[in-house]
Write an enzyme that holds these catalytic residues in place. Structure first.
Site, PDB file in Angstrom:
ATOM      1  N   TRP A   1       0.869  -1.178   0.000  1.00  0.00           N
ATOM      2  CA  TRP A   1       0.000   0.000   0.000  1.00  0.00           C
ATOM      3  C   TRP A   1       0.903   1.224   0.000  1.00  0.00           C
ATOM      4  CZ3 TRP A   1      -4.745   1.928  -0.646  1.00  0.00           C
ATOM      5  CH2 TRP A   1      -5.164   3.057   0.052  1.00  0.00           C
TER       6      TRP A   1
ATOM      7  N   SER B   1       1.208   4.329   0.845  1.00  0.00           N
ATOM      8  CA  SER B   1       0.384   5.098   1.772  1.00  0.00           C
ATOM      9  C   SER B   1       0.605   6.597   1.659  1.00  0.00           C
ATOM     10  CB  SER B   1       0.701   4.642   3.202  1.00  0.00           C
ATOM     11  OG  SER B   1       0.216   5.549   4.149  1.00  0.00           O
ATOM     12  N   GLY B   2      -0.492   7.331   1.476  1.00  0.00           N
ATOM     13  CA  GLY B   2      -0.384   8.781   1.456  1.00  0.00           C
ATOM     14  C   GLY B   2       0.099   9.335   2.779  1.00  0.00           C
ATOM     15  N   LEU B   3      -0.384   8.753   3.877  1.00  0.00           N
ATOM     16  CA  LEU B   3       0.067   9.189   5.197  1.00  0.00           C
ATOM     17  C   LEU B   3       1.557   8.942   5.359  1.00  0.00           C
ATOM     18  CD1 LEU B   3      -0.191  10.030   8.168  1.00  0.00           C
ATOM     19  CD2 LEU B   3      -0.922   7.692   8.671  1.00  0.00           C
TER      20      LEU B   3
ATOM     21  N   ASP C   1      -0.575  15.020   6.075  1.00  0.00           N
ATOM     22  CA  ASP C   1      -1.295  14.229   5.073  1.00  0.00           C
ATOM     23  C   ASP C   1      -2.534  15.018   4.673  1.00  0.00           C
ATOM     24  OD1 ASP C   1      -2.281  12.218   3.469  1.00  0.00           O
ATOM     25  OD2 ASP C   1      -3.085  11.034   5.132  1.00  0.00           O
TER      26      ASP C   1
ATOM     27  N   ASP D   1      -2.365   4.864  -2.766  1.00  0.00           N
ATOM     28  CA  ASP D   1      -3.308   5.752  -2.102  1.00  0.00           C
ATOM     29  C   ASP D   1      -3.222   7.112  -2.799  1.00  0.00           C
ATOM     30  OD1 ASP D   1      -4.774   7.308  -0.366  1.00  0.00           O
ATOM     31  OD2 ASP D   1      -3.411   7.096   1.328  1.00  0.00           O
TER      32      ASP D   1
ATOM     33  N   ASP E   1      -5.531   9.676  -2.464  1.00  0.00           N
ATOM     34  CA  ASP E   1      -6.382  10.665  -1.806  1.00  0.00           C
ATOM     35  C   ASP E   1      -7.682  10.863  -2.593  1.00  0.00           C
ATOM     36  OD1 ASP E   1      -4.438  10.881   0.140  1.00  0.00           O
ATOM     37  OD2 ASP E   1      -3.418  12.533  -0.848  1.00  0.00           O
TER      38      ASP E   1
ATOM     39  N   GLU F   1     -10.695   8.589  -2.778  1.00  0.00           N
ATOM     40  CA  GLU F   1     -11.730   8.727  -1.757  1.00  0.00           C
ATOM     41  C   GLU F   1     -12.689   9.857  -2.089  1.00  0.00           C
ATOM     42  OE1 GLU F   1      -9.761  11.081   1.877  1.00  0.00           O
ATOM     43  OE2 GLU F   1      -8.481   9.452   1.118  1.00  0.00           O
TER      44      GLU F   1
ATOM     45  N   LYS G   1      -7.754  17.040   0.758  1.00  0.00           N
ATOM     46  CA  LYS G   1      -8.315  16.203   1.809  1.00  0.00           C
ATOM     47  C   LYS G   1      -7.549  16.400   3.112  1.00  0.00           C
ATOM     48  CE  LYS G   1      -6.448  12.757   3.116  1.00  0.00           C
ATOM     49  NZ  LYS G   1      -6.175  11.398   2.604  1.00  0.00           N
TER      50      LYS G   1
ATOM     51  N   ASN H   1      -6.361  13.925   6.495  1.00  0.00           N
ATOM     52  CA  ASN H   1      -6.296  12.543   6.948  1.00  0.00           C
ATOM     53  C   ASN H   1      -7.523  12.180   7.769  1.00  0.00           C
ATOM     54  OD1 ASN H   1      -5.448  10.427   9.177  1.00  0.00           O
ATOM     55  ND2 ASN H   1      -4.074  10.148   7.448  1.00  0.00           N
ATOM     56  N   SER H   2      -8.040  10.993   7.538  1.00  0.00           N
ATOM     57  CA  SER H   2      -9.321  10.583   8.122  1.00  0.00           C
ATOM     58  C   SER H   2      -9.305  10.515   9.636  1.00  0.00           C
ATOM     59  CB  SER H   2      -9.730   9.225   7.548  1.00  0.00           C
ATOM     60  OG  SER H   2      -9.884   9.298   6.152  1.00  0.00           O
TER      61      SER H   2
ATOM     62  N   ARG I   1     -13.014   4.648  -2.374  1.00  0.00           N
ATOM     63  CA  ARG I   1     -12.971   4.683  -0.908  1.00  0.00           C
ATOM     64  C   ARG I   1     -14.129   5.518  -0.366  1.00  0.00           C
ATOM     65  NH1 ARG I   1      -7.532   6.264   2.484  1.00  0.00           N
ATOM     66  NH2 ARG I   1      -8.486   7.442   4.189  1.00  0.00           N
TER      67      ARG I   1
ATOM     68  N   HIS J   1     -14.259   2.876   5.148  1.00  0.00           N
ATOM     69  CA  HIS J   1     -13.345   3.331   6.190  1.00  0.00           C
ATOM     70  C   HIS J   1     -14.114   3.663   7.462  1.00  0.00           C
ATOM     71  CE1 HIS J   1      -9.407   4.216   7.387  1.00  0.00           C
ATOM     72  NE2 HIS J   1      -9.275   5.460   6.988  1.00  0.00           N
TER      73      HIS J   1
END
Length: 310
Positions: A39, A41-43, A53, A80, A82, A109, A115, A117-118, A153, A184
Protein backbone atom coordinates in the site's frame (compact mmCIF):
# COMPACT_ATOMS: atom_id res chain seq x y z
CA UNK A 1 4.01 -10.76 -10.86
CA UNK A 2 1.67 -8.92 -13.20
CA UNK A 3 -0.76 -6.15 -12.38
CA UNK A 4 -3.59 -8.65 -12.89
CA UNK A 5 -2.46 -10.30 -9.65
CA UNK A 6 -4.13 -7.54 -7.63
CA UNK A 7 -7.52 -8.17 -9.21
CA UNK A 8 -7.06 -11.90 -8.66
CA UNK A 9 -6.24 -11.32 -5.00
CA UNK A 10 -9.37 -9.19 -4.55
CA UNK A 11 -11.49 -12.02 -5.93
CA UNK A 12 -9.64 -14.85 -4.17
CA UNK A 13 -11.03 -17.30 -1.63
CA UNK A 14 -8.85 -16.00 1.20
CA UNK A 15 -8.30 -12.62 2.81
CA UNK A 16 -5.55 -10.76 0.96
CA UNK A 17 -3.28 -8.51 3.01
CA UNK A 18 -1.47 -5.25 2.32
CA UNK A 19 0.90 -3.14 4.40
CA UNK A 20 1.83 0.50 4.08
CA UNK A 21 5.15 1.71 2.74
CA UNK A 22 6.68 5.08 1.95
CA UNK A 23 9.77 4.19 -0.08
CA UNK A 24 11.28 1.21 -1.92
CA UNK A 25 13.04 -0.04 1.21
CA UNK A 26 9.85 -0.29 3.25
CA UNK A 27 8.10 -1.79 0.22
CA UNK A 28 10.79 -4.48 0.15
CA UNK A 29 10.16 -5.15 3.85
CA UNK A 30 6.43 -5.51 3.15
CA UNK A 31 7.21 -8.09 0.49
CA UNK A 32 9.79 -9.84 2.68
CA UNK A 33 7.28 -10.18 5.51
CA UNK A 34 4.86 -12.04 3.24
CA UNK A 35 2.12 -9.49 2.58
CA UNK A 36 0.33 -9.83 -0.74
CA UNK A 37 0.24 -6.14 -1.66
CA UNK A 38 2.19 -2.95 -0.97
CA UNK A 39 0.00 0.00 0.00
CA UNK A 40 1.74 3.17 -1.19
CA UNK A 41 0.38 5.10 1.77
CA UNK A 42 -0.38 8.78 1.46
CA UNK A 43 0.07 9.19 5.20
CA UNK A 44 3.43 7.42 5.21
CA UNK A 45 4.77 9.23 2.14
CA UNK A 46 3.71 12.60 3.55
CA UNK A 47 5.13 11.81 6.99
CA UNK A 48 8.43 10.64 5.50
CA UNK A 49 8.78 14.08 3.94
CA UNK A 50 7.78 15.83 7.15
CA UNK A 51 4.52 17.34 5.92
CA UNK A 52 0.85 16.78 6.88
CA UNK A 53 -1.30 14.23 5.07
CA UNK A 54 -3.41 16.96 3.49
CA UNK A 55 -2.46 17.04 -0.22
CA UNK A 56 0.62 19.11 0.52
CA UNK A 57 2.65 16.88 -1.81
CA UNK A 58 2.06 17.03 -5.55
CA UNK A 59 0.88 14.15 -7.69
CA UNK A 60 4.38 14.04 -9.20
CA UNK A 61 6.00 13.49 -5.80
CA UNK A 62 3.51 10.78 -4.84
CA UNK A 63 3.76 9.07 -8.23
CA UNK A 64 7.56 9.01 -8.26
CA UNK A 65 7.58 7.35 -4.83
CA UNK A 66 4.97 4.75 -5.76
CA UNK A 67 6.71 4.03 -9.06
CA UNK A 68 10.02 3.45 -7.27
CA UNK A 69 8.25 0.97 -4.99
CA UNK A 70 6.74 -0.89 -7.95
CA UNK A 71 10.16 -1.12 -9.58
CA UNK A 72 11.66 -2.65 -6.42
CA UNK A 73 9.15 -5.37 -5.52
CA UNK A 74 7.51 -8.31 -7.24
CA UNK A 75 4.12 -7.96 -5.57
CA UNK A 76 1.41 -5.48 -6.67
CA UNK A 77 1.50 -1.89 -5.48
CA UNK A 78 -1.84 -0.25 -4.72
CA UNK A 79 -1.44 3.52 -4.51
CA UNK A 80 -3.31 5.75 -2.10
CA UNK A 81 -4.25 8.72 -4.29
CA UNK A 82 -6.38 10.66 -1.81
CA UNK A 83 -9.28 12.35 -3.62
CA UNK A 84 -7.62 12.07 -7.02
CA UNK A 85 -5.45 15.20 -6.79
CA UNK A 86 -8.25 17.41 -8.11
CA UNK A 87 -11.19 17.08 -10.49
CA UNK A 88 -12.06 14.68 -13.28
CA UNK A 89 -9.28 15.89 -15.58
CA UNK A 90 -6.73 15.37 -12.79
CA UNK A 91 -8.05 11.87 -12.19
CA UNK A 92 -7.75 10.97 -15.88
CA UNK A 93 -4.10 12.03 -16.05
CA UNK A 94 -3.37 10.44 -12.67
CA UNK A 95 -4.68 7.04 -13.78
CA UNK A 96 -2.77 7.15 -17.06
CA UNK A 97 0.48 8.10 -15.33
CA UNK A 98 0.17 5.58 -12.50
CA UNK A 99 -0.70 2.74 -14.86
CA UNK A 100 2.20 3.60 -17.16
CA UNK A 101 4.54 3.53 -14.15
CA UNK A 102 3.73 -0.14 -13.48
CA UNK A 103 1.49 0.40 -10.46
CA UNK A 104 -1.27 -2.19 -10.08
CA UNK A 105 -4.07 0.11 -8.99
CA UNK A 106 -5.17 3.34 -7.35
CA UNK A 107 -7.54 4.15 -4.52
CA UNK A 108 -9.41 7.46 -4.47
CA UNK A 109 -11.73 8.73 -1.76
CA UNK A 110 -14.97 10.69 -1.89
CA UNK A 111 -13.79 13.70 0.12
CA UNK A 112 -13.12 17.21 -1.05
CA UNK A 113 -9.73 18.34 -2.38
CA UNK A 114 -7.53 19.07 -0.52
CA UNK A 115 -8.32 16.20 1.81
CA UNK A 116 -7.47 15.83 5.48
CA UNK A 117 -6.30 12.54 6.95
CA UNK A 118 -9.32 10.58 8.12
CA UNK A 119 -8.05 10.24 11.69
CA UNK A 120 -7.34 13.95 12.19
CA UNK A 121 -9.92 15.89 14.18
CA UNK A 122 -11.07 18.42 11.63
CA UNK A 123 -13.45 18.95 8.72
CA UNK A 124 -14.14 15.71 6.86
CA UNK A 125 -16.28 16.84 3.98
CA UNK A 126 -17.69 14.54 1.32
CA UNK A 127 -18.24 15.51 -2.30
CA UNK A 128 -21.68 14.91 -3.80
CA UNK A 129 -22.28 11.35 -4.98
CA UNK A 130 -22.62 12.41 -8.60
CA UNK A 131 -19.28 14.20 -8.54
CA UNK A 132 -17.36 11.24 -7.20
CA UNK A 133 -19.18 8.74 -9.42
CA UNK A 134 -17.97 10.86 -12.33
CA UNK A 135 -14.39 10.57 -11.07
CA UNK A 136 -14.69 6.79 -10.80
CA UNK A 137 -16.17 6.52 -14.29
CA UNK A 138 -13.37 8.71 -15.66
CA UNK A 139 -10.72 6.62 -13.91
CA UNK A 140 -12.11 3.36 -15.30
CA UNK A 141 -12.49 4.77 -18.83
CA UNK A 142 -8.92 6.15 -18.80
CA UNK A 143 -7.06 2.94 -17.99
CA UNK A 144 -5.54 0.92 -20.79
CA UNK A 145 -6.10 -2.46 -19.20
CA UNK A 146 -8.96 -3.83 -17.13
CA UNK A 147 -6.27 -5.37 -14.91
CA UNK A 148 -5.52 -1.90 -13.52
CA UNK A 149 -7.65 -1.71 -10.37
CA UNK A 150 -9.72 1.34 -9.39
CA UNK A 151 -10.76 1.30 -5.72
CA UNK A 152 -13.47 3.70 -4.54
CA UNK A 153 -12.97 4.68 -0.91
CA UNK A 154 -16.15 5.50 0.99
CA UNK A 155 -15.65 8.05 3.78
CA UNK A 156 -19.28 8.28 4.90
CA UNK A 157 -18.57 6.89 8.39
CA UNK A 158 -15.51 9.13 8.78
CA UNK A 159 -17.62 12.19 7.95
CA UNK A 160 -20.24 11.28 10.54
CA UNK A 161 -22.88 9.81 8.24
CA UNK A 162 -24.58 6.49 8.84
CA UNK A 163 -24.87 3.16 7.14
CA UNK A 164 -27.56 4.27 4.71
CA UNK A 165 -25.30 6.93 3.21
CA UNK A 166 -22.40 4.49 2.99
CA UNK A 167 -24.57 1.98 1.12
CA UNK A 168 -25.96 4.66 -1.22
CA UNK A 169 -22.46 5.65 -2.17
CA UNK A 170 -21.37 2.02 -2.54
CA UNK A 171 -24.17 1.39 -5.03
CA UNK A 172 -23.34 4.51 -7.02
CA UNK A 173 -19.61 3.81 -7.18
CA UNK A 174 -20.19 0.21 -8.21
CA UNK A 175 -22.47 1.39 -11.03
CA UNK A 176 -19.75 3.85 -12.07
CA UNK A 177 -17.37 0.93 -12.55
CA UNK A 178 -15.27 0.67 -9.35
CA UNK A 179 -13.38 -2.61 -9.04
CA UNK A 180 -13.51 -2.58 -5.23
CA UNK A 181 -14.96 -0.53 -2.38
CA UNK A 182 -12.87 0.55 0.59
CA UNK A 183 -15.14 1.29 3.55
CA UNK A 184 -13.34 3.33 6.19
CA UNK A 185 -14.09 3.67 9.91
CA UNK A 186 -12.37 5.27 12.88
CA UNK A 187 -14.23 3.39 15.61
CA UNK A 188 -12.27 1.23 18.06
CA UNK A 189 -14.46 -1.71 17.04
CA UNK A 190 -15.26 -2.98 13.52
CA UNK A 191 -19.02 -2.54 13.90
CA UNK A 192 -19.46 -0.06 11.03
CA UNK A 193 -17.43 -2.17 8.63
CA UNK A 194 -19.24 -5.36 9.63
CA UNK A 195 -22.64 -3.66 9.29
CA UNK A 196 -21.66 -2.42 5.84
CA UNK A 197 -20.63 -5.90 4.74
CA UNK A 198 -23.84 -7.40 6.17
CA UNK A 199 -26.07 -5.00 4.24
CA UNK A 200 -24.08 -4.53 1.05
CA UNK A 201 -25.72 -6.52 -1.76
CA UNK A 202 -23.38 -5.58 -4.60
CA UNK A 203 -20.83 -7.69 -6.40
CA UNK A 204 -17.48 -5.94 -5.95
CA UNK A 205 -14.90 -6.80 -3.24
CA UNK A 206 -14.78 -4.86 0.03
CA UNK A 207 -11.52 -3.49 1.46
CA UNK A 208 -10.95 -2.55 5.11
CA UNK A 209 -8.23 -0.67 6.99
CA UNK A 210 -8.09 -2.00 10.59
CA UNK A 211 -6.12 0.87 12.11
CA UNK A 212 -8.35 1.89 15.01
CA UNK A 213 -9.99 -1.51 15.44
CA UNK A 214 -6.59 -3.16 15.67
CA UNK A 215 -7.66 -6.15 17.78
CA UNK A 216 -9.96 -7.42 15.02
CA UNK A 217 -8.32 -10.50 13.53
CA UNK A 218 -7.83 -11.34 9.90
CA UNK A 219 -10.13 -14.33 10.32
CA UNK A 220 -12.85 -12.05 11.69
CA UNK A 221 -12.47 -9.62 8.80
CA UNK A 222 -12.63 -12.44 6.27
CA UNK A 223 -15.71 -13.89 7.96
CA UNK A 224 -17.38 -10.48 7.77
CA UNK A 225 -16.88 -10.40 4.01
CA UNK A 226 -13.71 -8.34 3.63
CA UNK A 227 -11.49 -9.29 0.68
CA UNK A 228 -8.41 -7.15 1.42
CA UNK A 229 -7.14 -5.83 4.75
CA UNK A 230 -4.70 -2.93 4.60
CA UNK A 231 -2.33 -2.40 7.55
CA UNK A 232 -1.70 1.09 6.35
CA UNK A 233 0.64 2.77 8.84
CA UNK A 234 1.95 0.29 11.39
CA UNK A 235 5.36 0.07 9.75
CA UNK A 236 5.89 3.82 9.89
CA UNK A 237 4.71 4.07 13.48
CA UNK A 238 6.97 1.22 14.62
CA UNK A 239 9.94 2.78 12.83
CA UNK A 240 9.36 6.11 14.57
CA UNK A 241 9.15 4.41 17.97
CA UNK A 242 12.29 2.32 17.52
CA UNK A 243 14.30 5.18 16.00
CA UNK A 244 13.40 7.49 18.89
CA UNK A 245 14.45 4.82 21.37
CA UNK A 246 17.73 4.19 19.56
CA UNK A 247 18.73 7.83 19.30
CA UNK A 248 17.83 8.51 22.93
CA UNK A 249 19.87 5.51 24.11
CA UNK A 250 22.95 6.63 22.16
CA UNK A 251 22.86 10.06 23.80
CA UNK A 252 22.05 8.60 27.21
CA UNK A 253 24.97 6.14 27.17
CA UNK A 254 27.39 8.31 25.23
CA UNK A 255 28.11 5.61 22.68
CA UNK A 256 26.34 3.36 20.18
CA UNK A 257 27.31 0.03 21.75
CA UNK A 258 24.24 0.14 24.00
CA UNK A 259 21.95 -0.29 20.99
CA UNK A 260 24.00 -2.56 18.74
CA UNK A 261 22.36 -5.75 20.00
CA UNK A 262 18.93 -4.67 18.78
CA UNK A 263 20.04 -3.34 15.40
CA UNK A 264 20.21 -5.35 12.20
CA UNK A 265 23.77 -5.84 10.96
CA UNK A 266 24.97 -3.76 8.05
CA UNK A 267 25.04 -6.94 5.97
CA UNK A 268 21.24 -7.00 6.27
CA UNK A 269 21.09 -3.45 4.95
CA UNK A 270 23.39 -4.37 2.07
CA UNK A 271 21.13 -7.33 1.29
CA UNK A 272 18.05 -5.14 1.07
CA UNK A 273 19.97 -2.78 -1.20
CA UNK A 274 20.90 -5.61 -3.56
CA UNK A 275 24.61 -4.96 -3.13
CA UNK A 276 25.63 -8.57 -3.83
CA UNK A 277 23.64 -8.59 -7.07
CA UNK A 278 25.27 -5.33 -8.09
CA UNK A 279 28.79 -6.66 -7.50
CA UNK A 280 28.04 -9.93 -9.29
CA UNK A 281 26.65 -8.05 -12.29
CA UNK A 282 29.69 -5.77 -12.42
CA UNK A 283 32.05 -8.77 -12.31
CA UNK A 284 30.12 -10.66 -14.99
CA UNK A 285 29.90 -7.81 -17.45
CA UNK A 286 33.51 -6.74 -16.86
CA UNK A 287 34.45 -10.28 -17.94
CA UNK A 288 32.22 -9.92 -21.00
CA UNK A 289 33.94 -6.63 -21.83
CA UNK A 290 37.40 -8.18 -21.53
CA UNK A 291 36.32 -11.05 -23.75
CA UNK A 292 34.97 -8.68 -26.39
CA UNK A 293 38.19 -6.64 -26.33
CA UNK A 294 40.32 -9.77 -26.62
CA UNK A 295 38.24 -10.99 -29.58
CA UNK A 296 38.60 -7.63 -31.33
CA UNK A 297 42.38 -7.71 -30.83
CA UNK A 298 42.56 -11.26 -32.14
CA UNK A 299 40.43 -10.42 -35.18
CA UNK A 300 42.53 -7.35 -35.99
CA UNK A 301 45.74 -9.32 -35.60
CA UNK A 302 44.43 -12.00 -37.96
CA UNK A 303 43.33 -9.40 -40.50
CA UNK A 304 46.76 -7.69 -40.36
CA UNK A 305 48.54 -11.00 -40.77
CA UNK A 306 46.34 -11.99 -43.69
CA UNK A 307 46.89 -8.65 -45.40
CA UNK A 308 50.67 -8.96 -45.17
CA UNK A 309 50.96 -12.66 -45.92
CA UNK A 310 53.52 -13.50 -48.61
Amino acid sequence: MTKSALKQLLHGDRLATAAGAHNPLTAALVEEAGFDVVWASGLEISASMGVPDANVLSVTECLSTAAAMAARVGIPVLADCDSGFGGITNVIHMVQDYEAAGIAGVCIEDKTFPKLNSFVAGPQQLVPIEDFAGKIAAAVASRRSADFVVVARIEAFIAGHGLEEALRRARAYELAGADALLVHSKLAVPDEVVAFCDHYTGDVPVVAVPTTYASTTMDELHAAGVSLAIYANQGLRSAIASTRETFAAILRHGCASAVESRLVPLSDVFGLQGTARMLEAEKRFEQVGRGVAAQVDADLAFDWAAAHAG
